[in-house]
Design a protein around this motif. Structure first.
Motif, PDB file in Angstrom:
ATOM      1  N   UNK A 132     -60.675 -58.038  13.494  1.00 32.40           N
ATOM      2  CA  UNK A 132     -61.475 -57.769  14.798  1.00 32.40           C
ATOM      3  C   UNK A 132     -60.360 -56.827  15.656  1.00 32.40           C
ATOM      4  N   UNK A 133     -60.823 -55.728  15.969  1.00 31.60           N
ATOM      5  CA  UNK A 133     -59.731 -55.090  16.778  1.00 31.60           C
ATOM      6  C   UNK A 133     -60.562 -54.841  18.412  1.00 31.60           C
ATOM      7  N   UNK A 134     -59.996 -55.632  19.299  1.00 30.17           N
ATOM      8  CA  UNK A 134     -60.916 -55.403  20.668  1.00 30.17           C
ATOM      9  C   UNK A 134     -60.711 -54.091  21.318  1.00 30.17           C
ATOM     10  N   UNK A 135     -61.783 -53.260  21.752  1.00 30.83           N
ATOM     11  CA  UNK A 135     -61.339 -52.230  22.558  1.00 30.83           C
ATOM     12  C   UNK A 135     -61.791 -52.243  23.734  1.00 30.83           C
ATOM     13  N   UNK A 136     -61.410 -51.414  24.835  1.00 33.01           N
ATOM     14  CA  UNK A 136     -61.713 -51.897  25.973  1.00 33.01           C
ATOM     15  C   UNK A 136     -62.998 -51.530  26.480  1.00 33.01           C
ATOM     16  N   UNK A 137     -63.461 -52.414  27.701  1.00 34.67           N
ATOM     17  CA  UNK A 137     -65.024 -52.388  27.995  1.00 34.67           C
ATOM     18  C   UNK A 137     -65.259 -51.894  29.305  1.00 34.67           C
TER      19      UNK A 137
END
Length: 335
Positions: free
Chosen positions: A219-224
């Protein structure tokens, strides 16, 4: 010989021996280093397939090459999917092509993935790019190394990079276990290689679900709730403490690995006919797949497609009296 000549000859002899010894030691050291490298690359359970990520080079895009506002949990490049919440965001995930001869990312790769969020949206608490690797036993209790190349249109921070050991669904499986590789990662505007090494927890004492869908999830968390453009290339997850050079498999091999989880097949029949065929998939599926119509002209025709097994499907099409029929059907066995 005069005594001084004898001493000169002795000195020369010692020098020759010293040079020979040094050269031999250097050769042996180089040989040992190469042997160590070969062992790291080719030994172990993933010999020849050390990269557990499928389509880490983003060469395979069976569903299309550009996705405007894909639904959460929708697949994009083969084996990769997006997940998010919140409302109002506009995002496009697409295949991009490297310039010939570029040297920022080694090995002359052809493509990379781009995730562009042009409207920020609001209320988002997660925004991810993920791949599920079949089998929670993968790397369990072992040291692993993740590596990838990334850049952004302007500097951004990924909220996190982690792997999740998922024990599946059905019955009473154990709760998933997260292992953080990096809590926060700054991404610059230049292609940069990022590497992380962790040890995954053992799965001793855990319980699998009954639906045969346990997995290891990258899982790569991207900006929100913001706009950004994030580019990703050469993703590799392997056993051991070292990020080895990216493993490029033959394109046919990579396609076959992808087709274990998803493929598209099609047909065309003439007007006024009934068409039956027992279709054998190009690759045996992980489980009996779900079939769906993805493209074609079925006006006035009826379609019946049944997945009999991970190996075969039956199709029956009855064409209209005056219209030809053609269609493409997807077979999905994704995790």
């Amino acid at each position: 010989f005069p005594s001084h000549d004898i001493f000169t000859l002795i000195a020369i002899s010692f020098r020759i021996v010293a040079l020979w010894t040094s050269s031999r030691h250097e050769t042996m050291t180089r040989t040992a280093s190469l042997a160590d490298l070969a062992g790291a690359i080719d030994a172990g359970p993933l010999a020849g397939f050390r990269n557990a990520i499928i389509n880490g080079n983003f060469d395979i895009w069976q569903r299309g090459t550009s996705f405007s506002n894909p639904a959460s949990s929708a697949y994009i490049a083969d084996r990769w999917y997006v997940a998010y919440d919140g409302t109002g965001a506009t995002r496009t995930v697409s295949r991009q092509t490297f310039t010939l001869g570029q040297s920022d990312v080694p090995g002359e790769p052809t493509y990379f993935l781009r995730h562009a969020q042009s409207v920020a949206g609001s209320g988002g608490t997660y925004n991810t790019l993920e791949q599920r690797i079949e089998g929670v036993r993968t790397f369990a209790g072992q040291q692993i190394t993740l590596s990838f190349y990334a850049k952004a249109s302007s500097s951004i921070t990924l909220p996190g990079v982690y792997v999740r050991q998922v024990f599946g669904t059905g019955g009473s499986p154990s709760t998933f276990v997260d292992t953080i590789l990096q809590a926060s990662q700054s991404i610059t505007t230049s292609w940069t290689k990022y590497t992380y090494t962790v040890t995954l927890p053992s799965i001793t004492g855990k319980t699998l679900g009954s639906d045969n869908n346990d997995n290891l999830n990258l899982i790569l968390l991207l900006p929100v709730n913001t706009t950004f453009t994030f580019d990703l290339a050469q993703v590799q997850l392997e056993a051991g403490p070292v990020a080895t050079p990216f493993e490029r498999r033959f394109i046919g091999t990579e396609l076959a690995l992808c087709q274990r989880y998803y493929e598209v097949f099609g047909y065309t029949i003439k007007a006024g006919t009934v068409y039956y065929i027992l279709y054998s998939y190009k690759a045996t599926k992980r489980v009996k797949p779900t079939l769906a119509l993805v493209a074609g002209t079925l006006s006035g025709a009826t379609l019946d497609a049944t997945a009999y097994s991970p190996e075969q499907a039956m199709r029956q099409v009855t064409a209209a009296t005056t219209l030809d029929a053609d269609a493409q059907i997807s077979a999905s066995a994704e995790l």
